[in-house]
Design a protein around this motif. Structure first.
Motif, PDB file in Angstrom:
ATOM      1  N   ILE A  46       0.828  -1.212   0.000  1.00 54.08           N
ATOM      2  CA  ILE A  46       0.000   0.000   0.000  1.00 54.08           C
ATOM      3  C   ILE A  46       0.864   1.263   0.000  1.00 54.08           C
ATOM      4  O   ILE A  46       0.383   2.353   0.297  1.00 54.08           O
ATOM      5  N   LYS A  67       2.600   1.336  -8.702  1.00 53.28           N
ATOM      6  CA  LYS A  67       2.811  -0.028  -8.209  1.00 53.28           C
ATOM      7  C   LYS A  67       1.948  -1.001  -9.004  1.00 53.28           C
ATOM      8  O   LYS A  67       2.418  -2.060  -9.452  1.00 53.28           O
ATOM      9  N   ASN A  86      -6.300   0.762  -1.558  1.00 50.10           N
ATOM     10  CA  ASN A  86      -5.277  -0.025  -0.872  1.00 50.10           C
ATOM     11  C   ASN A  86      -5.538  -1.517  -1.043  1.00 50.10           C
ATOM     12  O   ASN A  86      -4.610  -2.307  -1.269  1.00 50.10           O
ATOM     13  N   SER A 105      -4.358  -2.917  -4.381  1.00 53.02           N
ATOM     14  CA  SER A 105      -2.913  -3.109  -4.451  1.00 53.02           C
ATOM     15  C   SER A 105      -2.473  -4.310  -3.614  1.00 53.02           C
ATOM     16  O   SER A 105      -1.608  -5.085  -4.027  1.00 53.02           O
ATOM     17  N   LEU A 117       0.479   4.233  -5.598  1.00 53.84           N
ATOM     18  CA  LEU A 117      -0.260   3.006  -5.881  1.00 53.84           C
ATOM     19  C   LEU A 117      -0.523   2.762  -7.370  1.00 53.84           C
ATOM     20  O   LEU A 117      -0.362   1.630  -7.839  1.00 53.84           O
TER      21      LEU A 117
END
Length: 320
Positions: free
Chosen positions: A129, A206, A278, A281, A203
């Motif tokens: 996260i 990611k 969150n 991810s 994020l």
């Protein structure tokens, strides 16, 4: 090779039991570093360390702090050791989501006439996260770590790594400087994307790297990349982890929306709140972990074979 140098690597974000010591072939992870240095009878001189690195760094070398003690050989340099440490941190990701990273990195030569003392840093690692936290690792976790390190030794690689003593590390791009991307096989490329994902806190970026990891493993054509990656990810997990096929497929499709909007500079058009973003991810990170662990632990070498090998594999466990 004759042992010559040592490295002391400050480990942050890792919690282990009091007075722990985990010994591997050429390195030790411990939280009683001073005691261990004396036991190993290594050439660590606290007075010399204070003189070279100063009181701030010298105060870190104390029992209670987690360190990796790396036994280095004469033909190694700091850049090789940093890549080695990065490999260990990547294997920790295979165990569980974490943000374990290094603080200061101290290279201590046995004979400073030939090699200088060196102090550096390495990239911060973020959890799924984009945060930095402390993660507990148990003895069984380190048993798994040793197993993962051994597994990688069974995987062939054609990498010809050029470590230059003039090259300064301490940055995400170190592996890109010493490794030719064209030499990476499919699994190595996918792990490179995992390293990139873990090295950023944003994020959408990611998620972009996680998706690239899955594309690297499962896509074999320039056509229908999104569909094939989504379908093959869900098929693979159903086959190896008894996951639900349709929810996994739909989830990957939703991740693609986030990735596409982000890399094209568009506004993220979704109704996800902070906690839900969150969660996306976290779940995608876990999917990548399951995929990589199955491939590496089960020795699915077909994933470094031809595109036809991969197509045939999915024909055998499919159709979607």
């Amino acid at each position: 090779m004759e042992q010559s140098h040592i490295c002391l690597v400050e480990i942050r974000g890792m919690e282990i039991a009091e007075k722990s010591l985990v010994a591997f072939q050429n390195y030790t992870i411990t939280n009683y570093v001073v005691t261990r240095l004396k036991e190993l009878e290594l050439h660590y001189d606290s007075g010399k360390f204070l003189e070279i690195f100063g009181s701030g760094d010298s105060s870190k070398i104390k029992d209670g702090n987690v360190f990796m003690i790396v036994n280095v050989f004469k033909d190694f340099n700091q850049n090789q050791i940093q890549n080695h440490v990065l490999s260990v941190l990547t294997n920790l990701w295979r165990i569980k989501d974490n943000s374990v990273h290094t603080g200061q990195f101290f290279y201590i030569p046995c004979d400073p006439k030939g090699t200088d003392y060196y102090r550096g840093t390495m990239p911060i690692i973020y959890n799924s996260i984009g945060s930095i936290n402390t993660t507990h690792f148990s003895p069984s976790d380190f048993t798994n770590l040793l197993s993962y390190v051994r597994e990688l030794q069974n995987w062939p690689s054609k990498l010809q790594v050029d470590y230059s003593k003039e090259m300064e590390g301490g940055e995400l791009g170190l592996w890109q400087k010493v490794i030719n991307y064209k030499d990476l096989h499919r699994v190595e490329r996918s792990m490179a994307f995992i390293t990139n994902a873990r090295s950023v806190g944003l994020l959408p970026l990611k998620i972009t790297n996680y998706i690239a990891c899955l594309e690297c493993l499962f896509s074999t054509s320039d056509r229908f990349v999104k569909r094939n990656t989504s379908e093959r990810t869900s098929l693979f997990l159903v086959h190896h982890n008894t996951a639900d096929k349709v929810p996994t497929h739909n989830f990957i499709q939703e991740c693609y929306k986030i990735r596409s909007q982000y890399i094209h500079g568009a506004e993220l058009e979704n109704d996800l709140n902070y906690e839900e973003f969150n969660s996306v991810s976290i779940d995608l990170d876990e999917i990548c972990r399951k995929v990589m662990n199955n491939i590496l632990s089960k020795g699915l070498f077909l994933f470094i074979g031809s595109k036809t090998d991969i197509d045939n594999y999915f024909d055998g466990i499919g159709p979607y």
